[in-house]
Design a protein around this motif. Structure first.
Motif, PDB file in Angstrom:
ATOM      1  N   MET A   1      -0.232   6.996  13.182  1.00  0.00           N
ATOM      2  CA  MET A   1       1.058   6.853  12.269  1.00  0.00           C
ATOM      3  C   MET A   1       1.758   5.613  12.943  1.00  0.00           C
ATOM      4  SD  MET A   1       4.381   9.214  11.925  1.00  0.00           S
ATOM      5  CE  MET A   1       3.322  10.287  11.227  1.00  0.00           C
ATOM      6  N   SER A   2       1.943   4.531  12.259  1.00  0.00           N
ATOM      7  CA  SER A   2       2.820   3.285  12.678  1.00  0.00           C
ATOM      8  C   SER A   2       4.206   3.503  12.492  1.00  0.00           C
ATOM      9  CB  SER A   2       2.324   2.245  11.593  1.00  0.00           C
ATOM     10  OG  SER A   2       3.204   2.239  10.340  1.00  0.00           O
ATOM     11  N   TYR A   3       5.013   2.644  13.298  1.00  0.00           N
ATOM     12  CA  TYR A   3       6.349   2.657  13.310  1.00  0.00           C
ATOM     13  C   TYR A   3       6.864   2.463  12.024  1.00  0.00           C
ATOM     14  CZ  TYR A   3       6.944   2.992  18.300  1.00  0.00           C
ATOM     15  OH  TYR A   3       6.829   3.413  19.691  1.00  0.00           O
ATOM     16  N   LEU A   4       6.415   1.554  11.236  1.00  0.00           N
ATOM     17  CA  LEU A   4       6.805   1.340   9.928  1.00  0.00           C
ATOM     18  C   LEU A   4       7.057   2.684   9.171  1.00  0.00           C
ATOM     19  CD1 LEU A   4       7.777  -0.670   7.836  1.00  0.00           C
ATOM     20  CD2 LEU A   4       5.506  -1.261   7.191  1.00  0.00           C
ATOM     21  N   GLU A   5       5.530   3.067   8.949  1.00  0.00           N
ATOM     22  CA  GLU A   5       5.426   4.370   8.459  1.00  0.00           C
ATOM     23  C   GLU A   5       6.389   5.506   8.783  1.00  0.00           C
ATOM     24  OE1 GLU A   5       0.653   4.411   7.462  1.00  0.00           O
ATOM     25  OE2 GLU A   5       1.366   5.211   9.233  1.00  0.00           O
ATOM     26  N   ALA A   6       6.597   5.703  10.002  1.00  0.00           N
ATOM     27  CA  ALA A   6       7.562   6.598  10.504  1.00  0.00           C
ATOM     28  C   ALA A   6       9.139   6.335  10.056  1.00  0.00           C
ATOM     29  CB  ALA A   6       7.559   6.593  12.236  1.00  0.00           C
ATOM     30  N   ILE A   7       9.411   5.300  10.215  1.00  0.00           N
ATOM     31  CA  ILE A   7      10.854   4.798   9.732  1.00  0.00           C
ATOM     32  C   ILE A   7      11.012   4.814   8.259  1.00  0.00           C
ATOM     33  CG2 ILE A   7      12.291   2.900   9.482  1.00  0.00           C
ATOM     34  CD1 ILE A   7      11.400   1.830  12.156  1.00  0.00           C
ATOM     35  N   VAL A   8      10.050   4.548   7.490  1.00  0.00           N
ATOM     36  CA  VAL A   8      10.262   4.544   5.897  1.00  0.00           C
ATOM     37  C   VAL A   8      10.375   6.151   5.509  1.00  0.00           C
ATOM     38  CG1 VAL A   8       9.330   4.308   3.940  1.00  0.00           C
ATOM     39  CG2 VAL A   8       9.279   2.378   5.586  1.00  0.00           C
ATOM     40  N   VAL A   9       9.333   6.884   6.309  1.00  0.00           N
ATOM     41  CA  VAL A   9       9.181   8.225   5.829  1.00  0.00           C
ATOM     42  C   VAL A   9      10.585   8.988   6.314  1.00  0.00           C
ATOM     43  CG1 VAL A   9       8.061  10.525   6.441  1.00  0.00           C
ATOM     44  CG2 VAL A   9       6.745   8.338   5.730  1.00  0.00           C
ATOM     45  N   GLY A  10      10.941   8.745   7.408  1.00  0.00           N
ATOM     46  CA  GLY A  10      12.171   9.318   8.124  1.00  0.00           C
ATOM     47  C   GLY A  10      13.548   9.063   7.307  1.00  0.00           C
ATOM     48  N   ALA A  11      13.941   7.734   6.779  1.00  0.00           N
ATOM     49  CA  ALA A  11      14.611   7.532   6.066  1.00  0.00           C
ATOM     50  C   ALA A  11      14.826   8.133   4.781  1.00  0.00           C
ATOM     51  CB  ALA A  11      14.651   5.815   5.827  1.00  0.00           C
ATOM     52  N   PHE A  12      13.643   8.149   4.168  1.00  0.00           N
ATOM     53  CA  PHE A  12      13.430   8.966   2.726  1.00  0.00           C
ATOM     54  C   PHE A  12      13.635  10.477   2.937  1.00  0.00           C
ATOM     55  CE2 PHE A  12      11.574   5.323   0.761  1.00  0.00           C
ATOM     56  CZ  PHE A  12      11.929   5.368  -0.815  1.00  0.00           C
ATOM     57  N   GLN A  13      13.248  10.981   4.142  1.00  0.00           N
ATOM     58  CA  GLN A  13      13.272  12.325   4.431  1.00  0.00           C
ATOM     59  C   GLN A  13      14.925  12.794   4.469  1.00  0.00           C
ATOM     60  OE1 GLN A  13      12.326  15.302   4.715  1.00  0.00           O
ATOM     61  NE2 GLN A  13      14.173  16.193   5.898  1.00  0.00           N
ATOM     62  N   GLY A  14      15.753  11.912   5.181  1.00  0.00           N
ATOM     63  CA  GLY A  14      17.010  12.241   5.364  1.00  0.00           C
ATOM     64  C   GLY A  14      17.677  12.192   4.126  1.00  0.00           C
ATOM     65  N   VAL A  15      17.643  10.933   3.134  1.00  0.00           N
ATOM     66  CA  VAL A  15      18.214  11.012   1.662  1.00  0.00           C
ATOM     67  C   VAL A  15      17.721  12.075   0.730  1.00  0.00           C
ATOM     68  CG1 VAL A  15      18.399   9.671  -0.185  1.00  0.00           C
ATOM     69  CG2 VAL A  15      18.699   8.529   2.176  1.00  0.00           C
ATOM     70  N   LEU A 264      10.272   9.524  17.403  1.00  0.00           N
ATOM     71  CA  LEU A 264      11.548   9.058  17.544  1.00  0.00           C
ATOM     72  C   LEU A 264      12.185   8.105  16.759  1.00  0.00           C
ATOM     73  CD1 LEU A 264      13.885   9.504  19.625  1.00  0.00           C
ATOM     74  CD2 LEU A 264      12.942   7.631  21.032  1.00  0.00           C
ATOM     75  N   ALA A 265      11.568   7.181  16.288  1.00  0.00           N
ATOM     76  CA  ALA A 265      12.123   6.211  15.391  1.00  0.00           C
ATOM     77  C   ALA A 265      12.330   6.754  13.970  1.00  0.00           C
ATOM     78  CB  ALA A 265      11.143   5.081  15.358  1.00  0.00           C
ATOM     79  N   PHE A 271      18.325  10.929  10.759  1.00  0.00           N
ATOM     80  CA  PHE A 271      19.584  11.258  11.098  1.00  0.00           C
ATOM     81  C   PHE A 271      20.664  10.375  10.339  1.00  0.00           C
ATOM     82  CE2 PHE A 271      23.409  10.835  13.410  1.00  0.00           C
ATOM     83  CZ  PHE A 271      23.779  12.216  13.732  1.00  0.00           C
ATOM     84  N   VAL A 272      20.530   9.012  10.596  1.00  0.00           N
ATOM     85  CA  VAL A 272      21.389   8.118   9.907  1.00  0.00           C
ATOM     86  C   VAL A 272      21.376   8.306   8.549  1.00  0.00           C
ATOM     87  CG1 VAL A 272      21.695   5.677   9.726  1.00  0.00           C
ATOM     88  CG2 VAL A 272      21.208   6.377  11.867  1.00  0.00           C
ATOM     89  N   SER A 273      20.252   8.305   7.707  1.00  0.00           N
ATOM     90  CA  SER A 273      20.188   8.208   6.275  1.00  0.00           C
ATOM     91  C   SER A 273      20.698   9.649   5.831  1.00  0.00           C
ATOM     92  CB  SER A 273      18.894   8.275   5.751  1.00  0.00           C
ATOM     93  OG  SER A 273      17.795   9.114   6.305  1.00  0.00           O
ATOM     94  N   ALA A 274      20.532  10.774   6.535  1.00  0.00           N
ATOM     95  CA  ALA A 274      21.052  12.094   6.182  1.00  0.00           C
ATOM     96  C   ALA A 274      22.658  11.992   6.358  1.00  0.00           C
ATOM     97  CB  ALA A 274      20.437  13.283   6.898  1.00  0.00           C
ATOM     98  N   TYR A 275      23.188  11.499   7.369  1.00  0.00           N
ATOM     99  CA  TYR A 275      24.479  11.512   7.658  1.00  0.00           C
ATOM    100  C   TYR A 275      25.204  10.666   6.415  1.00  0.00           C
ATOM    101  CZ  TYR A 275      29.253  10.801   9.520  1.00  0.00           C
ATOM    102  OH  TYR A 275      30.432  11.226  10.018  1.00  0.00           O
TER     103      TYR A 275
END
Length: 311
Positions: A1-15, A264-265, A271-275
């Motif tokens: 899993m790349s950092y780009l994949e993790a950050i994109v998925v994480g941002a979408f997850q929070g929203v 972590l990324a 967290f940020v996108s969910a808030y």
């Protein structure tokens, strides 16, 4: 899993966990639509999938965002739970709301333990996820239509109110302008609260939104959009936190080997996108409805289905 994949998925997850559009559905569909290495790396239905552990682990970050945003409410709720145990009573609004959340969470907690693997392995694929996303849009749209119809036939000419559906007080109302939000929620009958909470079971299906179905259930049980959204977020917090906590051991074991940095990324992005999402939605539902989200789910689900089947 790349950092780009993790950050994109994480941002979408929070929203998408808080917007009524299904986080699991988007977690399944986005890699499939991007294709290539994303589709290989991010397959939620694969046996012992590190991606599944990752996205469920992101729930911890989402739940923490909800706890931070509603921290004053949770201080009162936890305090009410403690005093109700200590004094063996169910008297104050905080005590009632605490037990309302506890009881309303039990059905989805039990169902998640029993059905999560079955639903994920059999339905956690792009085509079913796109289909359920369309169904989610239909549920949101139908919920709004039924609520509007109920409002039109209502003969109550007072300020916005919530109707108690108990057998012996069928006409009693709770004026929405007289109390703070948590006090209004605390007046929900326990049976009605459990029914609203049980709607979360449908969110085990990829493409069905947890916040969406609980909001629709709340609307159909007489809550305003604002109170239905607030109750949905409060109900979701312990469920999301528990689901994420159960997957943390997987992320510290073999499934998480080599991807701790991306985890972590992705968690920070979640967290940020969910808030930001919960901050936006608590204001949005003060005056607006689920209809735009219903349209989005229908269009996005249909477009994804056509792309995946005809592309």
């Amino acid at each position: 899993m790349s950092y780009l994949e993790a950050i994109v998925v994480g941002a979408f997850q929070g929203v998408t966990e808080l917007f009524p559009v299904s986080s699991l559905g988007h977690s399944v569909l986005i890699p499939a639509l991007v294709g290539g290495q994303w589709a290989k790396d991010l397959d939620v239905s694969a046996p012992e999938s590190p991606y599944l552990a990752f996205i469920v682990g992101l729930h911890v970050a989402t739940a923490l965002a909800l706890l931070v945003f509603f921290w004053r409410d949770w201080v009162r709720i936890i305090g009410g739970f403690c005093t109700s145990i200590r004094y063996r009573r169910l008297k104050t609004p905080a005590e009632r709301l605490a037990w309302l959340i506890v009881l309303a969470t039990i059905p989805v907690g039990v169902s998640g333990l029993l059905l999560e693997h079955l639903f994920r392995s059999t339905l956690g694929k792009p085509i079913p996820a796109a289909s359920f996303l369309i169904a989610n849009g239909a549920v949101l749209y139908l919920g709004e239509r039924l609520r509007r119809r109920a409002d039109r036939v209502s003969t109550v000419d007072e300020a916005p109110a919530q109707v108690l559906d108990t057998a012996d007080v069928a006409t009693q109302v709770i004026p929405a302008v007289e109390t703070d939000p948590d006090t209004r929620l605390a007046r929900i009958p326990l049976k009605r609260g459990v029914l609203i909470g049980s709607a979360q079971i449908l969110a085990l299906l990829p493409g069905i939104s947890r916040s969406g179905v609980t909001m629709v259930a709340g609307l159909l049980r007489g809550l305003s959009h604002e109170d239905a959204a607030r109750f949905s977020f409060l109900l979701a917090t312990p469920v999301i936190l528990a689901a994420g906590a159960l997957k943390i051991p997987d992320l510290t074991g073999p499934l998480g080997a080599g991807i701790h940095g991306p985890i972590l990324a992705g968690s920070v992005a979640s967290f940020v996108s969910a808030y930001l999402a919960v901050r936006f939605l608590t204001r949005y539902f003060h005056t607006r409805t689920l209809t735009p989200f219903a349209i989005y789910c229908g269009v996005a689900g249909l477009a994804s289905l056509l792309w995946l089947t005809l592309g």
